[in-house]
Design an enzyme around this catalytic site. Structure first.
Site, PDB file in Angstrom:
ATOM      1  N   HIS A 303       9.232  -5.424  -1.858  1.00 12.07           N
ATOM      2  CA  HIS A 303       8.213  -4.508  -0.804  1.00 12.07           C
ATOM      3  C   HIS A 303       6.828  -4.650  -1.533  1.00 12.07           C
ATOM      4  CE1 HIS A 303       6.400  -0.992   1.043  1.00 12.07           C
ATOM      5  NE2 HIS A 303       7.431  -0.980   1.941  1.00 12.07           N
ATOM      6  N   GLU A 352      -2.921  10.894  -1.926  1.00 12.11           N
ATOM      7  CA  GLU A 352      -2.820  10.615  -0.487  1.00 12.11           C
ATOM      8  C   GLU A 352      -2.588  11.549   0.613  1.00 12.11           C
ATOM      9  OE1 GLU A 352       0.942   8.439  -1.147  1.00 12.11           O
ATOM     10  OE2 GLU A 352       0.026   6.737  -2.466  1.00 12.11           O
ATOM     11  N   TYR A 361       8.809   8.127  10.652  1.00 18.63           N
ATOM     12  CA  TYR A 361       8.193   7.405   9.114  1.00 18.63           C
ATOM     13  C   TYR A 361       9.541   6.826   8.531  1.00 18.63           C
ATOM     14  CZ  TYR A 361       5.819   6.396   4.804  1.00 18.63           C
ATOM     15  OH  TYR A 361       5.198   5.804   3.668  1.00 18.63           O
TER      16      TYR A 361
END
EC number: 1.13.11.5
Length: 448
Positions: A303, A352, A361
């Protein structure tokens, strides 16, 4: 003079002008609402056409390198010095500016439910609620993350922000931005960026509106470097749209609001300040459709870092370290083999603030809903919840397309402090951290 000019739509006191756009990111644009309004071969002629005034709006120091030098020349009915009356303080509402220490900074991961739209009339200026602040607006560093709740258009009002650049991220409802550079229409799935010092008003075009707002105190947003990705993909410059010139010649009393030094100031003008008949330059508002973002990712295994989803970045003085990165998580294919495909568990030097425009999500299928928000401050661990972990660890690794989703992140180098509203409004989910309690010990030294 300009093929993008639409003079047949322009008139005295025009209130219903159809927006037109020019393609490109911070090009040296030129546009005129009346033929011949732009001077040829010079910026400041002795006498401007139509009795206009020439005025420069600078978004960078005069001596900034050419690649980052931003300015536009405006040819307007009245110069901006005529837009300055006797200012008085106005009610700033729940809009806060860094440094803001009205609430302690909790050492915790935080998540909020969407704030409800009010039943009463509320314009953009009345409807901004600040969730987090970071850095210091006085030193032109950092940002603030807001949510806007709008149920009424601004009428005979205008506003500009001297403290920072504004990025609007609509989540519900469509908006029209009537700026001194022209008109911009935008809805969910698009963003609008209004540079520091640009006058505008916000109108509803179809029911109440809710969305996110990033206030950038630092250098302007720009496209990130692509590096080995090459010349294409991510956000392509041609998909950014800047408005063509459109003006108002209205002798109607207009309230002008200015956010300056964290305070909202107001004065009344006997006319509209949205009076730019022509302009040229590269300092101007623009919009971008997030659905035109061309994502890249792993086509083998693992990833990659979320930086590959950066749409725009506001750089700091440290190379590779952003004052703000604007990152999205759009529709995309997941094809990596022998790989845990959701975002991995992480502790980060950056802070964040996340929001969800629509959809689900993938790392948080429950609790993180459109219109809501989350905050993972620097060096606080975060990652998939139990449900996402179990599904990704045991599911069949066939090619899968994530559809109907658009999440985003405002990421900054500075810790983000929550406001009193964010901490006490009742939207904060007290059990957010419980989403990780089901992650049990799996270690077995006898089973490789």
């Amino acid at each position: 003079m300009n093929i993008n000019t639409v003079p047949e739509l322009i008139g005295r006191g025009s209130a219903s002008i159809t927006p037109g756009y020019m393609s490109g990111f911070k090009n040296s644009f030129e546009t005129e609402a009346l033929p011949g309004a732009l001077p040829i071969g010079r910026n400041s002629p002795q006498r401007c056409a139509y009795g206009l005034y020439a005025e420069q709006l600078s978004g960078s120091p005069f001596t900034a390198p050419r690649g980052s030098n931003e300015r536009s020349w405006l040819y307007r009915i009245r110069p901006s010095v005529k837009h300055s009356g006797r200012f008085a303080k106005a009610d700033v509402g729940l809009w806060r500016t860094a440094p803001c220490h009205e609430h302690e900074m909790p050492i915790a991961q935080l998540r909020w439910d969407p704030p409800p739209l009010p039943q009463h009339e509320q314009t953009f200026l009345q409807g901004v609620v600040t969730m987090t602040t970071a850095g210091d607006a006085n030193t032109q560093a950092g940002m603030a993350a807001h949510i806007y709740l709008i149920t009424a258009s601004m009428v005979d009002q205008a506003f500009y922000n001297a403290d920072g650049e504004l990025m609007f991220v609509p989540q519900q409802g469509s908006l029209r931005f009537v700026t001194e550079f022209g008109r911009i229409d935008a809805g969910p799935g698009e963003i609008v960026v209004i540079p520091r010092g640009v006058k505008f008003r916000v109108e509803l075009t179809g029911g109440p509106a809710r969305g996110y707002l990033c206030e950038n105190y630092g250098g302007a947003f720009t496209l990130p470097e692509r590096g080995p990705i090459g010349a294409n993909c991510l956000a392509n410059a041609r998909d950014f749209l800047t408005p063509v010139a459109a003006y108002e010649d209205k002798d109607t009393p207009t309230e002008l609001f200015v956010k300056w030094g964290g305070t909202l100031w107001a004065t009344t003008l006997p006319y509209s300040p949205i009076d730019v008949v022509a302009w040229h330059g590269n300092y101007a508002p623009y919009k971008y459709d997030l659905r035109t973002f061309s994502p890249v990712g792993a086509i083998g295994f693992d990833h990659p870092d979320p930086s590959i989803f950066t749409v725009l970045t506001a750089p700091s003085e440290t190379p590779g370290t952003a004052n703000i990165d604007f990152v999205i998580f759009p529709e995309r294919w997941m094809v990596a083999d022998n790989t845990f495909r959701p975002p991995w568990y992480h502790m980060n030097i950056m802070s964040e603030f996340m929001g969800l425009i629509y959809g689900v999500y993938d790392a948080k299928p429950q609790g993180f809903v459109p219109g809501g928000a989350s905050l993972h401050n620097m060096m606080l661990p975060h990652g998939p919840d139990r449900e996402a972990f179990d599904h990704a660890s045991n599911g069949e690794l066939k090619p899968t397309k994530l559809t109907g989703t658009m999440a985003f992140m405002f990421e900054t180098r500075y810790p983000q402090r929550v406001t009193e509203y964010a901490a006490t409004s009742g939207l904060l989910q007290p059990d957010y951290a419980d989403c990780w309690t089901g992650l049990e010990k799996r270690f077995d030294p006898t089973r490789p």
